[in-house]
Design a protein around this motif. Structure first.
Motif, PDB file in Angstrom:
ATOM      1  N   GLN A 110     -38.626  10.788 -42.329  1.00  0.00           N
ATOM      2  CA  GLN A 110     -37.912  11.373 -41.190  1.00  0.00           C
ATOM      3  C   GLN A 110     -38.880  11.750 -40.070  1.00  0.00           C
ATOM      4  O   GLN A 110     -38.586  11.527 -38.888  1.00  0.00           O
ATOM      5  CB  GLN A 110     -37.141  12.615 -41.654  1.00  0.00           C
ATOM      6  N   ASN A 111     -40.030  12.294 -40.429  1.00  0.00           N
ATOM      7  CA  ASN A 111     -41.027  12.648 -39.416  1.00  0.00           C
ATOM      8  C   ASN A 111     -41.556  11.410 -38.700  1.00  0.00           C
ATOM      9  O   ASN A 111     -41.803  11.437 -37.488  1.00  0.00           O
ATOM     10  CB  ASN A 111     -42.184  13.409 -40.067  1.00  0.00           C
ATOM     11  N   LEU A 112     -41.730  10.328 -39.433  1.00  0.00           N
ATOM     12  CA  LEU A 112     -42.174   9.077 -38.812  1.00  0.00           C
ATOM     13  C   LEU A 112     -41.128   8.566 -37.827  1.00  0.00           C
ATOM     14  O   LEU A 112     -41.460   8.165 -36.701  1.00  0.00           O
ATOM     15  CB  LEU A 112     -42.431   8.032 -39.899  1.00  0.00           C
ATOM     16  N   LEU A 113     -39.869   8.601 -38.228  1.00  0.00           N
ATOM     17  CA  LEU A 113     -38.782   8.169 -37.344  1.00  0.00           C
ATOM     18  C   LEU A 113     -38.721   9.037 -36.090  1.00  0.00           C
ATOM     19  O   LEU A 113     -38.520   8.537 -34.972  1.00  0.00           O
ATOM     20  CB  LEU A 113     -37.452   8.217 -38.083  1.00  0.00           C
ATOM     21  N   ASP A 114     -38.904  10.334 -36.264  1.00  0.00           N
ATOM     22  CA  ASP A 114     -38.885  11.253 -35.129  1.00  0.00           C
ATOM     23  C   ASP A 114     -40.056  10.986 -34.189  1.00  0.00           C
ATOM     24  O   ASP A 114     -39.878  10.931 -32.965  1.00  0.00           O
ATOM     25  CB  ASP A 114     -38.945  12.705 -35.611  1.00  0.00           C
ATOM     26  N   GLU A 115     -41.236  10.835 -34.760  1.00  0.00           N
ATOM     27  CA  GLU A 115     -42.436  10.633 -33.951  1.00  0.00           C
ATOM     28  C   GLU A 115     -42.346   9.351 -33.124  1.00  0.00           C
ATOM     29  O   GLU A 115     -42.735   9.319 -31.958  1.00  0.00           O
ATOM     30  CB  GLU A 115     -43.669  10.582 -34.864  1.00  0.00           C
ATOM     31  N   LEU A 116     -41.801   8.295 -33.723  1.00  0.00           N
ATOM     32  CA  LEU A 116     -41.691   7.013 -33.028  1.00  0.00           C
ATOM     33  C   LEU A 116     -40.386   6.889 -32.244  1.00  0.00           C
ATOM     34  O   LEU A 116     -40.147   5.875 -31.597  1.00  0.00           O
ATOM     35  CB  LEU A 116     -41.802   5.867 -34.038  1.00  0.00           C
ATOM     36  N   LYS A 117     -39.547   7.931 -32.344  1.00  0.00           N
ATOM     37  CA  LYS A 117     -38.268   7.973 -31.617  1.00  0.00           C
ATOM     38  C   LYS A 117     -37.418   6.730 -31.920  1.00  0.00           C
ATOM     39  O   LYS A 117     -36.905   6.070 -31.009  1.00  0.00           O
ATOM     40  CB  LYS A 117     -38.512   8.112 -30.109  1.00  0.00           C
ATOM     41  N   LEU A 118     -37.268   6.445 -33.175  1.00  0.00           N
ATOM     42  CA  LEU A 118     -36.555   5.242 -33.597  1.00  0.00           C
ATOM     43  C   LEU A 118     -35.066   5.516 -33.779  1.00  0.00           C
ATOM     44  O   LEU A 118     -34.669   6.518 -34.362  1.00  0.00           O
ATOM     45  CB  LEU A 118     -37.144   4.728 -34.913  1.00  0.00           C
ATOM     46  N   LYS A 119     -34.265   4.605 -33.267  1.00  0.00           N
ATOM     47  CA  LYS A 119     -32.812   4.688 -33.379  1.00  0.00           C
ATOM     48  C   LYS A 119     -32.252   3.321 -33.765  1.00  0.00           C
ATOM     49  O   LYS A 119     -32.898   2.306 -33.592  1.00  0.00           O
ATOM     50  CB  LYS A 119     -32.188   5.149 -32.059  1.00  0.00           C
ATOM     51  N   LYS A 120     -31.040   3.323 -34.292  1.00  0.00           N
ATOM     52  CA  LYS A 120     -30.361   2.080 -34.682  1.00  0.00           C
ATOM     53  C   LYS A 120     -31.263   1.209 -35.550  1.00  0.00           C
ATOM     54  O   LYS A 120     -31.508   0.034 -35.276  1.00  0.00           O
ATOM     55  CB  LYS A 120     -29.877   1.316 -33.446  1.00  0.00           C
ATOM     56  N   VAL A 121     -31.743   1.812 -36.605  1.00  0.00           N
ATOM     57  CA  VAL A 121     -32.739   1.185 -37.471  1.00  0.00           C
ATOM     58  C   VAL A 121     -32.073   0.309 -38.530  1.00  0.00           C
ATOM     59  O   VAL A 121     -31.081   0.699 -39.144  1.00  0.00           O
ATOM     60  CB  VAL A 121     -33.584   2.273 -38.158  1.00  0.00           C
ATOM     61  N   HIS A 122     -32.634  -0.876 -38.725  1.00  0.00           N
ATOM     62  CA  HIS A 122     -32.269  -1.714 -39.866  1.00  0.00           C
ATOM     63  C   HIS A 122     -33.230  -1.343 -40.994  1.00  0.00           C
ATOM     64  O   HIS A 122     -34.451  -1.451 -40.834  1.00  0.00           O
ATOM     65  CB  HIS A 122     -32.426  -3.200 -39.533  1.00  0.00           C
ATOM     66  N   LEU A 123     -32.708  -0.914 -42.128  1.00  0.00           N
ATOM     67  CA  LEU A 123     -33.552  -0.434 -43.219  1.00  0.00           C
ATOM     68  C   LEU A 123     -33.615  -1.453 -44.350  1.00  0.00           C
ATOM     69  O   LEU A 123     -32.583  -1.932 -44.821  1.00  0.00           O
ATOM     70  CB  LEU A 123     -33.001   0.891 -43.755  1.00  0.00           C
ATOM     71  N   ILE A 124     -34.836  -1.776 -44.780  1.00  0.00           N
ATOM     72  CA  ILE A 124     -35.052  -2.653 -45.928  1.00  0.00           C
ATOM     73  C   ILE A 124     -35.790  -1.847 -46.990  1.00  0.00           C
ATOM     74  O   ILE A 124     -36.835  -1.250 -46.703  1.00  0.00           O
ATOM     75  CB  ILE A 124     -35.859  -3.904 -45.543  1.00  0.00           C
ATOM     76  N   VAL A 125     -35.246  -1.821 -48.210  1.00  0.00           N
ATOM     77  CA  VAL A 125     -35.810  -0.951 -49.243  1.00  0.00           C
ATOM     78  C   VAL A 125     -36.012  -1.702 -50.546  1.00  0.00           C
ATOM     79  O   VAL A 125     -35.276  -2.630 -50.886  1.00  0.00           O
ATOM     80  CB  VAL A 125     -34.911   0.283 -49.480  1.00  0.00           C
ATOM     81  N   HIS A 126     -37.017  -1.243 -51.293  1.00  0.00           N
ATOM     82  CA  HIS A 126     -37.309  -1.798 -52.613  1.00  0.00           C
ATOM     83  C   HIS A 126     -37.824  -0.674 -53.510  1.00  0.00           C
ATOM     84  O   HIS A 126     -38.572   0.191 -53.073  1.00  0.00           O
ATOM     85  CB  HIS A 126     -38.374  -2.898 -52.495  1.00  0.00           C
ATOM     86  N   ASP A 127     -37.385  -0.683 -54.782  1.00  0.00           N
ATOM     87  CA  ASP A 127     -37.888   0.266 -55.766  1.00  0.00           C
ATOM     88  C   ASP A 127     -37.690   1.709 -55.251  1.00  0.00           C
ATOM     89  O   ASP A 127     -36.602   2.052 -54.806  1.00  0.00           O
ATOM     90  CB  ASP A 127     -39.358  -0.071 -56.068  1.00  0.00           C
TER      91      ASP A 127
END
Length: 334
Positions: A110-127
């Motif tokens: 969440q802090n990374l997303l806030d710092e980079l001001k990211l919105k409308k993110v496509h999330l790819i996850v593993h494990d």
């Protein structure tokens, strides 16, 4: 290769950034510039490649952003790709005293997303990336646009389950620490069990394990194993329960599951749970891929994920998985 690391908007010379392993030995596979986010004095390493809509890739244990290297190279032509290393992993700092728990990993993302001001993110996850990524998503569903799910979970262990004995052994006090941190048993075991294809070269297997080359550098590997919340008394159980209970907040986000069928850990019990939480979810099963599905079936995963993201990108904002299923059912009735 001229690498420059950035922290807080400032560039750090290579002398300030000294990996604990020979990163140049893998530069042909991992040709990316390093970036760092300062999290209360602990550095989180992340990749920031390409331009366009944001794709966030979250790895698991015992991998790092290296796991996504081929997908990053493919997607950075059309998207801005962010791929962090969780604290204790990859090129991030590996503090020996740190709260290596699910809630902190979620907070770090969440802090990374806030710092980079990211919105409308496509999330790819593993494990582990599944629990961590969906943990961030249920906190702020509007921030996320779609999900690509690769052999992972975001809910309690399915019942009945087939919890691997090899992982259970690594949780045994003292013995587990000895196996994981002294003998590097967890990383070495993963390199043998998680890939089932001859496509994975020895250099690639070594690259996945490279950051975990000492007792100190394996601190997070052991911590992740211990943090698997199997019962209500576990410190991370309530965090996971809160994530699971709010998955319904994401029911209208487009999702694509890409599943290696020869996974020794995240098996079909987990796949059935994804289908239960999100009826009608799109699933592609890859019969000849294991837990490291992006290693065993790299071409297929890149193609499927790229096509899915392209479809989401071209859809109207109100388009959802559920609406597509509804239209198909309506069409059949007509």
């Amino acid at each position: 290769y001229d690498i420059r690391a950035k922290m807080g908007g400032l560039s750090l010379s290579m002398e300030s950034f000294s990996p604990s392993f020979d990163l140049d030995a893998y530069r042909n596979l991992y040709p990316f510039e390093s970036n760092f986010l300062d999290l209360d004095g602990v550095r989180m390493h992340y990749l920031d490649e390409g331009k366009g809509e944001t794709v966030l890739m979250l790895h698991g244990n015992p991998t790092w952003s290296f796991y996504y290297r081929n997908l990053i190279l493919a997607l950075r032509k059309k998207y801005r790709v962010i791929a962090p290393d969780h604290i204790g992993c990859g090129l991030s700092d590996k503090p020996q005293r740190y709260p290596y728990q699910l809630s902190r990993h979620v907070s770090n993302v969440q802090n990374l997303l806030d710092e980079l001001k990211l919105k409308k993110v496509h999330l790819i996850v593993h494990d582990w990336g599944g629990m961590i990524g969906f943990g961030a998503a249920v906190e702020n569903p509007e921030r996320f646009q779609s999900f690509v799910i690769l052999n992972t979970g975001a809910f309690r262990l399915p019942q009945p389950n087939n919890f691997p004995l090899s992982i259970a052994f690594c949780r045994v006090p003292a013995l587990g620490r000895f196996a994981v941190r002294v003998f590097n048993g967890f990383s070495k075991g993963a390199s043998m069990l998680a890939t089932v294809s001859s496509k994975v070269s020895e250099q690639e297997k070594q690259g996945l394990m490279a950051p975990y080359n000492s007792y100190a550098n394996r601190v997070a590997i052991h911590a992740f194993v211990k943090d698997i919340p199997l019962n209500p008394s576990h410190p991370s159980y309530e965090t996971l329960l809160q994530i699971e209970s709010r998955l319904h907040l994401l029911e209208n986000h487009p999702k694509q599951v890409i599943w290696g069928k020869k996974d020794f850990c995240f098996d079909d019990h987990f796949l059935r749970e994804w289908k239960r939480f999100f009826p009608g979810i799109s699933v592609v099963e890859l019969p000849e891929a294991g837990h490291y599905v992006l290693e065993d079936a790299r071409e297929e995963v890149i193609q499927i994920a790229g096509d899915f993201l392209g479809q989401v990108k071209s859809q109207k904002p109100a388009e959802t998985n559920r609406s597509k299923v509804t239209r198909k059912e309506s069409a059949k009735k007509r």
